[in-house]
Design a protein around this motif. Sequence first.
Motif, PDB file in Angstrom:
ATOM      1  N   LEU A 175       0.895  -1.170   0.000  1.00 24.25           N
ATOM      2  CA  LEU A 175       0.000   0.000   0.000  1.00 24.25           C
ATOM      3  C   LEU A 175       0.926   1.210   0.000  1.00 24.25           C
ATOM      4  CD1 LEU A 175      -3.001   0.913   0.271  1.00 24.25           C
ATOM      5  CD2 LEU A 175      -2.629   0.987   2.745  1.00 24.25           C
ATOM      6  N   SER A 176       1.332   1.628  -1.206  1.00 20.99           N
ATOM      7  CA  SER A 176       2.432   2.602  -1.278  1.00 20.99           C
ATOM      8  C   SER A 176       2.036   3.956  -0.703  1.00 20.99           C
ATOM      9  CB  SER A 176       2.953   2.729  -2.711  1.00 20.99           C
ATOM     10  OG  SER A 176       1.903   2.871  -3.601  1.00 20.99           O
ATOM     11  N   ALA A 177       0.766   4.351  -0.814  1.00 20.12           N
ATOM     12  CA  ALA A 177       0.344   5.662  -0.303  1.00 20.12           C
ATOM     13  C   ALA A 177       0.627   5.789   1.197  1.00 20.12           C
ATOM     14  CB  ALA A 177      -1.136   5.881  -0.583  1.00 20.12           C
ATOM     15  N   GLU A 178       0.597   4.683   1.914  1.00 18.67           N
ATOM     16  CA  GLU A 178       0.837   4.729   3.359  1.00 18.67           C
ATOM     17  C   GLU A 178       2.122   4.009   3.761  1.00 18.67           C
ATOM     18  OE1 GLU A 178      -2.717   3.881   5.681  1.00 18.67           O
ATOM     19  OE2 GLU A 178      -3.965   4.753   4.113  1.00 18.67           O
ATOM     20  N   GLY A 179       2.871   3.534   2.764  1.00 22.19           N
ATOM     21  CA  GLY A 179       4.142   2.873   3.043  1.00 22.19           C
ATOM     22  C   GLY A 179       3.999   1.585   3.834  1.00 22.19           C
ATOM     23  N   VAL A 180       2.916   0.849   3.575  1.00 24.60           N
ATOM     24  CA  VAL A 180       2.686  -0.391   4.330  1.00 24.60           C
ATOM     25  C   VAL A 180       2.860  -1.599   3.412  1.00 24.60           C
ATOM     26  CG1 VAL A 180       1.073  -1.709   5.760  1.00 24.60           C
ATOM     27  CG2 VAL A 180       1.052   0.794   5.850  1.00 24.60           C
ATOM     28  N   LEU A 181       3.731  -2.508   3.834  1.00 18.95           N
ATOM     29  CA  LEU A 181       3.979  -3.740   3.088  1.00 18.95           C
ATOM     30  C   LEU A 181       3.345  -4.912   3.846  1.00 18.95           C
ATOM     31  CD1 LEU A 181       5.531  -5.347   0.842  1.00 18.95           C
ATOM     32  CD2 LEU A 181       7.452  -5.454   2.462  1.00 18.95           C
ATOM     33  N   PHE A 182       2.443  -5.612   3.171  1.00 14.06           N
ATOM     34  CA  PHE A 182       1.831  -6.818   3.737  1.00 14.06           C
ATOM     35  C   PHE A 182       2.647  -7.996   3.216  1.00 14.06           C
ATOM     36  CE2 PHE A 182      -1.316  -3.503   3.305  1.00 14.06           C
ATOM     37  CZ  PHE A 182      -1.898  -3.472   4.561  1.00 14.06           C
ATOM     38  N   SER A 183       3.529  -8.517   4.062  1.00 13.12           N
ATOM     39  CA  SER A 183       4.526  -9.477   3.575  1.00 13.12           C
ATOM     40  C   SER A 183       4.082 -10.929   3.698  1.00 13.12           C
ATOM     41  CB  SER A 183       5.844  -9.276   4.333  1.00 13.12           C
ATOM     42  OG  SER A 183       5.650  -9.450   5.725  1.00 13.12           O
ATOM     43  N   GLY A 184       2.934 -11.166   4.338  1.00 12.12           N
ATOM     44  CA  GLY A 184       2.447 -12.544   4.480  1.00 12.12           C
ATOM     45  C   GLY A 184       3.486 -13.428   5.148  1.00 12.12           C
ATOM     46  N   ALA A 199      12.645  -7.227   1.770  1.00 11.24           N
ATOM     47  CA  ALA A 199      13.459  -6.412   2.686  1.00 11.24           C
ATOM     48  C   ALA A 199      13.974  -5.163   1.977  1.00 11.24           C
ATOM     49  CB  ALA A 199      14.617  -7.247   3.223  1.00 11.24           C
ATOM     50  N   ASN A 200      14.067  -5.226   0.646  1.00  6.29           N
ATOM     51  CA  ASN A 200      14.565  -4.076  -0.118  1.00  6.29           C
ATOM     52  C   ASN A 200      13.471  -3.108  -0.547  1.00  6.29           C
ATOM     53  OD1 ASN A 200      17.263  -4.759   0.031  1.00  6.29           O
ATOM     54  ND2 ASN A 200      17.134  -6.130  -1.750  1.00  6.29           N
ATOM     55  N   GLN A 201      12.222  -3.413  -0.238  1.00  9.98           N
ATOM     56  CA  GLN A 201      11.127  -2.486  -0.573  1.00  9.98           C
ATOM     57  C   GLN A 201      11.220  -1.263   0.337  1.00  9.98           C
ATOM     58  OE1 GLN A 201       8.585  -2.999  -2.951  1.00  9.98           O
ATOM     59  NE2 GLN A 201       9.786  -4.778  -3.578  1.00  9.98           N
ATOM     60  N   THR A 202      10.821  -0.121  -0.183  1.00  8.62           N
ATOM     61  CA  THR A 202      10.795   1.044   0.698  1.00  8.62           C
ATOM     62  C   THR A 202       9.426   1.120   1.360  1.00  8.62           C
ATOM     63  OG1 THR A 202      10.268   2.312  -1.260  1.00  8.62           O
ATOM     64  CG2 THR A 202      12.518   2.489  -0.442  1.00  8.62           C
ATOM     65  N   ALA A 203       9.322   0.503   2.511  1.00  6.50           N
ATOM     66  CA  ALA A 203       8.071   0.535   3.273  1.00  6.50           C
ATOM     67  C   ALA A 203       8.383   1.033   4.671  1.00  6.50           C
ATOM     68  CB  ALA A 203       7.461  -0.855   3.334  1.00  6.50           C
ATOM     69  N   ARG A 204       7.510   1.874   5.199  1.00  4.71           N
ATOM     70  CA  ARG A 204       7.702   2.353   6.580  1.00  4.71           C
ATOM     71  C   ARG A 204       7.259   1.282   7.569  1.00  4.71           C
ATOM     72  NH1 ARG A 204       5.859   7.003   4.198  1.00  4.71           N
ATOM     73  NH2 ARG A 204       3.681   6.636   4.749  1.00  4.71           N
ATOM     74  N   THR A 205       6.271   0.497   7.156  1.00  9.95           N
ATOM     75  CA  THR A 205       5.687  -0.481   8.068  1.00  9.95           C
ATOM     76  C   THR A 205       5.588  -1.830   7.372  1.00  9.95           C
ATOM     77  OG1 THR A 205       4.362   1.283   9.052  1.00  9.95           O
ATOM     78  CG2 THR A 205       3.649  -0.972   9.499  1.00  9.95           C
ATOM     79  N   ILE A 206       6.012  -2.887   8.056  1.00  9.28           N
ATOM     80  CA  ILE A 206       5.850  -4.237   7.524  1.00  9.28           C
ATOM     81  C   ILE A 206       4.816  -4.967   8.375  1.00  9.28           C
ATOM     82  CG2 ILE A 206       6.963  -6.462   7.067  1.00  9.28           C
ATOM     83  CD1 ILE A 206       9.557  -4.967   6.562  1.00  9.28           C
ATOM     84  N   VAL A 207       3.791  -5.455   7.705  1.00 10.05           N
ATOM     85  CA  VAL A 207       2.746  -6.239   8.368  1.00 10.05           C
ATOM     86  C   VAL A 207       2.927  -7.686   7.924  1.00 10.05           C
ATOM     87  CG1 VAL A 207       0.256  -6.624   8.588  1.00 10.05           C
ATOM     88  CG2 VAL A 207       1.161  -4.281   8.411  1.00 10.05           C
ATOM     89  N   PRO A 208       3.492  -8.535   8.800  1.00  7.78           N
ATOM     90  CA  PRO A 208       3.761  -9.921   8.407  1.00  7.78           C
ATOM     91  C   PRO A 208       2.598 -10.862   8.742  1.00  7.78           C
ATOM     92  CG  PRO A 208       4.728  -9.505  10.553  1.00  7.78           C
ATOM     93  CD  PRO A 208       3.951  -8.256  10.182  1.00  7.78           C
ATOM     94  N   GLY A 209       2.681 -12.071   8.216  1.00  5.32           N
ATOM     95  CA  GLY A 209       1.669 -13.080   8.528  1.00  5.32           C
ATOM     96  C   GLY A 209       1.800 -13.601   9.956  1.00  5.32           C
ATOM     97  N   HIS A 210       3.018 -13.563  10.469  1.00  4.05           N
ATOM     98  CA  HIS A 210       3.274 -14.038  11.833  1.00  4.05           C
ATOM     99  C   HIS A 210       4.241 -13.080  12.526  1.00  4.05           C
ATOM    100  CE1 HIS A 210       1.363 -17.896  10.778  1.00  4.05           C
ATOM    101  NE2 HIS A 210       1.986 -17.761   9.619  1.00  4.05           N
TER     102      HIS A 210
END
Length: 230
Positions: free
Chosen positions: A167-176, A213-224
């Motif tokens: 979700l680039s507008a908010e810098g959130v990566l859902f990494s599962g 890990a190389n994505q520019t995300a402020r927040t990582i939301v993982p599956g676990h």
Amino acid sequence: MKIDQVSDSVYVVAGTNVNWALISSGSGVTLIDAGYPGDTADVLKSVREVGHRLEDLSAVLITHAHLDHIGAIPALVESVGMPVYTGGAEVPHARRDYLEQITPKDMIRQLSTARGRRWVAQTLRAVRGGMATTIPSAASVDDVVLPGGLTPIPTPGHTTGHTAYLLSAEGVLFSGDALVTGHPLSRRSGPQVLPAVFNHDEAQTLASARLLANQTARTIVPGHGPAIHQ
Ligand SMILES: [Zn+2]
């Protein structure tokens, strides 16, 4: 169940050793992953707790079709009928044309440690009655414009069609499960891949984790494990 707001519109929900996320906009809400079958009531409740009715669910996106990420979907399809999307290569897995999941034999091996025994007991409780869950209506993210400007990122390895979402507008990566921050079978916290027993292809798993890990995300939301801000 524990709900944390991590950005303007993103809420992360911790269920039974697994996370799902809600992206809430004025008019609708998108669910990313859907817990274990045993988390179904909590998934439905979490939609209401972030201020929506179930009917506001515009879509469910799944990172991959393991049982701990699709549990509430049959109930949601029946009551709401929203579309369910995943990576094109994960669609046949979601429909259970094949299964790439930890085997019963590998689960039995976990009983040799106290940590493993606790995890097996929690898992058996959480999957009870839902082992045969399939998502026949799963469709490919490649064919649609995803709600909220989400971008799918193919991240094979954990499963062949595993897909992360940005979700680039908010810098959130859902990494599962391609990049997690903890797991009951792991001894450490922080960004990591899951233990190899969970991964279909270990080399691809490591390559996909590096890509994320190389994505520019402020927040990582993982599956676990907990969401992290960087
Ligand atoms: Zn998984």
